[in-house]
Write a protein that holds these residues in place. Structure first.
Motif, mmCIF file in Angstrom:
data_model
loop_
_atom_site.group_PDB
_atom_site.id
_atom_site.type_symbol
_atom_site.label_atom_id
_atom_site.label_comp_id
_atom_site.label_asym_id
_atom_site.label_seq_id
_atom_site.Cartn_x
_atom_site.Cartn_y
_atom_site.Cartn_z
ATOM 1 N N PRO A 1 0.831 -1.195 0.000
ATOM 2 C CA PRO A 1 0.000 0.000 0.000
ATOM 3 C C PRO A 1 0.871 1.254 0.000
ATOM 4 C CG PRO A 1 -0.465 -1.398 1.913
ATOM 5 C CD PRO A 1 0.702 -2.003 1.190
ATOM 6 N N LEU B 1 -2.498 8.404 -1.251
ATOM 7 C CA LEU B 1 -3.425 7.991 -2.297
ATOM 8 C C LEU B 1 -3.965 9.250 -2.970
ATOM 9 C CD1 LEU B 1 -5.227 5.308 -0.162
ATOM 10 C CD2 LEU B 1 -3.907 4.827 -2.221
ATOM 11 N N ARG C 1 -2.502 7.590 3.700
ATOM 12 C CA ARG C 1 -3.321 6.387 3.807
ATOM 13 C C ARG C 1 -4.189 6.402 5.067
ATOM 14 N NH1 ARG C 1 0.032 1.087 4.150
ATOM 15 N NH2 ARG C 1 1.079 2.643 5.354
#
Ligand SMILES: [Zn+2]
Length: 133
Positions: A33, A37, A47
């Motif tokens: 991840p 984002l 995140r």
């Protein structure tokens, strides 16, 4: 193959309540991840600042919605009802009925307020005599 998308919005406190819009994010391509984002509209978040949503919630980000290429990428289907106009017309009729109901409720409240206003001098007379000034 199209890029999968997901919906998320900033957690409470990350931005002001009016800016807590539901953004559309392309799913990260990497296995790990990413630390940030970026939504389709260009807004980016760490995140830990985002709340993942299983469907649209609250105010949608219009820029994101305009940028979404296909509804299927959000996990939905693109089989929209043929009678969309009829559906919209029905919703408009329901809104009209609701609006009339709210109007008549407002009228009722005005009548109630006026009738209470006429009674108030009697009910408040004892309080007025206790006023030291
Ligand atoms: Zn957005």
């Amino acid at each position: 193959m199209s890029t999968p998308m997901f919906l998320a919005r900033p957690l409470p406190g990350v931005v002001g309540e009016r800016r807590r819009m539901c953004h559309v994010f392309p799913a990260p391509a990497s296995e790990r991840p990413p630390s940030t984002l970026t939504a389709l509209c260009g807004a980016w978040f760490a995140r830990g600042q985002l709340e993942l949503l299983d469907g649209p919630r609250g105010m949608p980000c219009e820029l994101c919605l305009r940028t979404v290429p296909q509804p299927t990428q959000l996990g939905g289907t693109d089989d929209r009802p043929d009678d969309l106009d009829a559906h919209v017309a029905r919703i408009e009729r329901q809104l009209d009925e609701l609006s009339r109901a709210v109007d008549s409720l407002a009228d009722l409240l005005i009548v109630l307020r006026d009738s209470l206003g006429r009674r108030r001098p009697e009910t408040c007379s004892s309080a007025a005599t206790q006023d030291p000034s």
